[in-house]
Design an enzyme around this catalytic site. Structure first.
Site, PDB file in Angstrom:
ATOM      1  N   PRO A 114     -13.003 -18.119  -7.054  1.00 42.55           N
ATOM      2  CG  PRO A 114     -12.267 -20.302  -6.764  1.00 42.55           C
ATOM      3  CD  PRO A 114     -12.283 -18.954  -6.099  1.00 42.55           C
ATOM      4  CG  LEU A 115     -19.167 -16.823 -10.252  1.00 37.65           C
ATOM      5  CD1 LEU A 115     -20.039 -16.864  -9.010  1.00 37.65           C
ATOM      6  CD2 LEU A 115     -19.376 -15.548 -11.028  1.00 37.65           C
TER       7      LEU A 115
END
Length: 69
Positions: free
Chosen positions: A2-3
């Site tokens: 996840p970013l």
């Protein structure tokens, strides 16, 4: 991986911003089940003169509020 990207008007204390980013990473870990070491949180801080609402910058809006008080 996840970013998570956070965009804020600059001016908050660095410690507060860092704590917020860490807590958001922890929530993503807990809720998404992603390994904590795989989560990236990026905080972008924008000058108030570059944060535009309608046709006014936040700096202009803040100045107008200050003048009317």
């Amino acid at each position: 991986m996840p970013l998570i990207q956070i965009t804020l008007v600059e001016g908050r204390d660095d410690k507060v911003v860092t704590e917020c980013a860490k807590e958001i990473a922890q929530v993503a870990h807990t809720k998404l089940g992603a390994p904590l070491e795989s989560i990236r949180v990026v905080v972008n801080q924008v000058p108030a003169t570059h944060w535009i609402v309608g046709n006014q910058s936040k700096a202009e809006r803040d100045a107008a509020k200050g003048e009317s008080k």
